[in-house]
Design an enzyme around this catalytic site. Structure first.
Site: not given
Ligand code: NAD
Ligand code: TYD
Length: 349
Positions: A13, A86, A135-136, A163, A223
């Site tokens: 993100i 994450s 939202d988790e 979180k 989700r």
């Molecule tokens: P991601 O795992 O793809 O990226 C995380 C980034 O943080 C990476 O670039 C990693 O190198 C960096 N990082 C990890 N530990 C670090 C540290 N100690 N110091 C500095 N950098 C560090 O995660 P994402 O999916 O891009 O999520 C970003 C944020 O959004 C997170 O806080 C996550 O909780 C939140 N979020 C994610 C989702 C989703 O669907 N992916 C949804 C809602 C909120």
């Molecule tokens: P994920 O992408 O890991 O996001 P989150 O757990 O943060 O919602 O998973 C999305 C949904 O998909 C979750 O209900 C778990 C499920 N899932 C599978 O069924 N198979 C998989 O291999 C993965 C990675 C997730």
């Protein structure tokens, strides 16, 4: 000219946010501060690396001294904290890393910003910290209802609990010091540059490699999917106009079961890429421990207060996303080489 400190900007993100912000605003500077864990990838930012308003610093949000130096050297106006561990499955295996980065790291970053921004009894004007949360933290829903900003925190996994703990520390910095800040809580994102440990890129990659498609439990967990650029837009709007101290939920009422997502991806790849990819690849596997059943966001507050709305319907966003992974096979090959193979074996084979 505003200077943003974006932490975790090399992740999924965060990198989308940096691209979004440079497209949207002409006059901003962005410092991307990222530790570059397995999830951080500077390839995601190739097209901005020579932009004179962009600077990358490799660093950990737990590193107090390094953060202090960054704040001393640069006049930071806004902090957007994406940096986190994450992935829920990894948090079940190694919770300590999640507490370290997500809780301790957040407090270290908050404190560095507070120390730099404090002025007399208050704060210098024009400063804001934004905590990117999820939202988790609200836990799991039954068949009905949605998460509002008033839903009590009731996290279950080590990821979501770390979180939620971070959110409470951010709240403490507002309640105690009146630090200018916001918390955003978004639903599941999908789009370009997502690491293939998460459902959508993992399923796309497995389809393209004709690997089995692992579905946890009965596949009926739900989700609420949001296209990543809609999340970036919301963060920008909260940064600019969000009321200080407030939480904003972000989501677009795109609830889908996991099995629906998987079948949608299979069907697109079957029809457009390889007709031998079909539902016979689906494999129901052991359920995730403590698997939350349903997430669903009520986005009324951000819509009415800030005028945010999601622009991308799920049916369009998922096609755009699959096409991106098809057009960027090198990216996928790079991120799935090395350690990823060990991770995949441990998790799925
Ligand atoms: P991601 O795992 O793809 O990226 C995380 C980034 O943080 C990476 O670039 C990693 O190198 C960096 N990082 C990890 N530990 C670090 C540290 N100690 N110091 C500095 N950098 C560090 O995660 P994402 O999916 O891009 O999520 C970003 C944020 O959004 C997170 O806080 C996550 O909780 C939140 N979020 C994610 C989702 C989703 O669907 N992916 C949804 C809602 C909120
Ligand atoms: P994920 O992408 O890991 O996001 P989150 O757990 O943060 O919602 O998973 C999305 C949904 O998909 C979750 O209900 C778990 C499920 N899932 C599978 O069924 N198979 C998989 O291999 C993965 C990675 C997730």
């Amino acid at each position: 000219m505003k200077t943003y400190l974006v932490t975790g900007g090399a992740g999924f993100i965060g990198s989308n946010f940096i691209h979004y912000m440079f497209k949207k605003h002409e006059n901003i500077k962005i410092i991307n501060y990222d530790k570059l864990t397995y999830a951080g990838n500077l390839e995601n930012l190739k097209s901005v690396e020579n932009n004179s308003n962009y600077l990358f610093i490799q660093g950990d949000i737990c590193d107090k001294d390094k953060l202090q130096q960054v704040f001393e050297k640069h006049d930071i106006d806004y902090v957007v904290n994406f940096a986190a561990e994450s992935h829920v499955d990894r948090s079940i295996r190694e919770p300590e890393t999640f507490v370290k980065t997500n809780v301790l790291g957040t407090v270290t970053l908050l404190n560095a910003a507070k120390n730099d921004w404090i002025l007399g009894d208050g704060f210098k004007s024009g400063k804001k910290y934004l905590q990117v949360s999820t939202d988790e933290v609200y836990g799991s829903l039954g068949k009905d209802g949605y998460f509002t900003e008033k839903t009590p925190l009731d996290s279950h996994s080590p990821y979501s609990s770390s979180k939620a703990s971070a959110d409470l520390m951010v709240k403490a910095y507002y309640d105690t010091y009146k630090m200018p800040l916001n918390i955003t809580r978004c639903s599941n994102n999908y789009g370009a540059y997502q690491f293939p440990e998460k459902l959508i890129p993992l399923i796309i990659n497995n389809c393209l490699n004709k690997r089995e498609l692992p579905i946890y439990g009965d596949g009926l967990n739900i989700r609420d999917w949001l296209y990543v650029e809609d999340h970036c837009k919301a963060i920008d709007m909260v940064m600019e106009n969000g009321k200080v101290g407030q939480v904003y939920n972000i989501g677009g009422h795109n609830e889908r079961t996991n099995i629906h997502i998987v079948k949608t991806i299979i069907s697109y790849i079957h029809d457009n890429v390889d007709s031998s990819v079909d539902e016979s690849l689906i494999r129901y596997v052991e359920d995730r421990k403590g698997h939350d059943r349903r997430y669903g966001i009520d986005p009324e507050k951000i819509k009415t207060e800030l005028g945010w709305y999601p622009e991308t319907r799920f049916e369009d966003g998922i096609i755009k996303t699959i096409k991106w992974y098809l057009d960027n096979k090198d990216w996928m090959e790079n991120v799935t080489s090395g350690d990823y193979q060990n991770y995949y074996k441990k998790m799925y084979l």
